[in-house]
Design a protein around this motif. Structure first.
Motif: not given
Length: 467
Positions: A191-194, A55-61, A240-245
């Motif tokens: 970024d749901v898939p991310g 859950f940390i990855p989504v904390s910034g969003w 991540a390389r193929r996604t704009a954000e």
């Protein structure tokens, strides 16, 4: 510098740090009460770290979407609810699930709090702000071991979780009153898939490494989980390389200063992450001490860490980030290895002195890497940098616990008996060697790296003009 903001945010760190040290001290008593072994119970420690990794990855969003102040307060509530659930747990499964719930709250508290601090603090005051943020939080480890040991020895381990309730209520009240409302700098879609790929990758790797060393679960479960995590990590890199954000913008790692702080900090935390797990167990199982006696010895590390905060800003201004972190990480790793020489015959005063100095150097390192990570990152990218930094921190700590538990399990299988003191010594030497590798990450930095944050101005020799 406004010291109110870091002191308010430190409430979250206080609860998290005290909670982790209290549990480590009381691990044997909890295991005996719920009918499992201390080694198997490390699954509960890992479950918390796995939850953070998810859950940390989504904390910034979430901070950008709902407001950092709102997310911070909600995270405290979730953490307190998880603490209550831990207190009423009666089995290993219930305890693991409760710790996972605590991790959901912790995943938002610390990174979002650090995000608020970075955005509301001038760069030249960031070292001091990080010191003020960490100093009250270090009171957690300071009082956690003796308080946890006292409650476990003379009352019941259940009370070590209930003390989070009044602390959490206080945190919500003062955050509502004093925490500034930080303006959202960037609005970006989720970024749901991310989110799913990064969560599966981080949790799979951390959980898989832990399960491999757990006697309670088959080895093939850990290997399958670990493989799933590695595959998901590769898929996220492609995504991540193929996604704009992307959820975690890995392009930030192209920044040499940010990369050095992340890689060096991660290596070092593998050793440090193992200490709260290894040291109390060694004192209780290897030395035969009570949880209270163990806690009264281990708490001095936090005391040494707190003393460093008084000179941190001056130290980095004089020496700079490169030299301080390169040499400081090596010296601190030596003091991790020193734990491997402790025996029941070692004088208590000597152990306390060595733990005190070790905490001093670890604190120097942590404050420096936390500040260095943002030295070259613009404000609009801090909501991306903070989750990356926090994920790296928590995964490395989880790896430390997994590596330490794995070493203990391997050594016990080799000699075919219960845990011995020599098993803990070997574990300390291995994790110290890993932590010592952190010094290599900072060798390539320029002497003036992060000078805007540290205030360090190295002397530059100017060549004499040709005649």
């Amino acid at each position: 510098m406004n010291r109110i903001v870091p002191l308010v945010l430190a409430v979250a760190l206080f609860m998290e740090n005290m909670d982790s040290t209290v549990i480590a001290t009381s691990l044997p008593a909890i295991a005996a009460d719920i009918g499992t072994s201390p080694i198997a119970l490390k699954l509960a420690l890992t479950a918390y770290l796995v939850s953070l990794a998810v859950f940390i990855p989504v904390s910034g969003w979430m901070a950008d979407r709902f407001g950092a102040k709102n997310v911070f307060r909600a995270a405290i509530i979730v953490f307190v609810v998880g603490s209550i659930a831990c207190a009423v747990s009666g089995s290993l499964l219930e305890f693991v699930v409760s710790r996972f719930l605590q991790g959901v709250g912790g995943a938002m508290m610390t990174p979002v709090g650090r995000l608020v601090l970075v955005r509301s603090t001038p760069r030249n005051e960031l070292v001091s702000a990080m010191a003020w943020l960490t100093m009250p939080a270090l009171i957690g480890p300071l009082i956690g071991p003796p308080v946890g040991g006292f409650l476990t020895t003379y009352f019941s381990w259940h009370w070590i979780f209930l003390i989070n309730v009044p602390i959490g209520i206080l945190g919500i009240i003062i955050a509502t009153r004093y925490l500034p409302s930080i303006e959202t700098l960037v609005q970006r879609p989720l970024d749901v898939p991310g989110f799913f790929l990064s969560g599966i990758a981080a949790s799979g790797i951390v959980f898989g490494l832990s399960v491999v060393s757990l006697p309670a679960l088959p080895t093939w479960v850990g290997m399958a989980t670990l493989l799933t995590g590695i595959v998901s990590a590769v898929l996220y890199l492609v995504h991540a390389r193929r996604t704009a954000e992307p959820l975690l913008s890995l392009n930030l790692l192209d920044n040499q200063i940010f990369r050095a702080a992340i890689v060096g900090g991660s290596l070092f935390r593998i050793g440090v992450g193992a200490i709260p797990f290894l040291l109390p167990l060694m004192f209780q199982i290897g030395f035969g001490l009570t949880p209270f006696q163990s806690g009264m010895i281990t708490f001095v590390s936090a005391l040494g860490a707190m003393s460093m905060k008084l000179v941190t800003k001056w130290f980095y201004r004089k020496t700079g980030f490169r030299n301080s972190l390169m040499y400081g990480s090596f010296v601190a790793a030596i003091f991790v290895a020193v734990n491997g020489f402790f025996t029941p015959e070692t004088p208590y005063w000597l152990m306390i002195l060595l733990l005190l100095v070790g905490g001093f150097f670890r604190s120097l390192f942590f404050t420096g890497t936390n500040a260095l990570a943002y030295a070259d990152i613009p404000n609009e990218q801090t909501s991306q940098a903070t989750p990356i930094s926090s994920v790296a921190q928590q995964i490395s700590i989880a790896l430390g616990v997994a590596v330490a538990g794995g070493i203990l399990e391997i050594t016990t299988k080799i000699h075919g008996g219960p845990l011995q003191l020599s098993d803990f010594h070997i574990a300390f030497f291995v994790v110290a060697a890993i932590s010592g590798l952190a010094c290599l990450s900072f060798r390539g930095l320029q002497p003036d790296a992060g000078s805007e944050v540290s205030g360090h101005r190295p002397l530059i020799k100017v060549a004499a003009p040709a005649e």
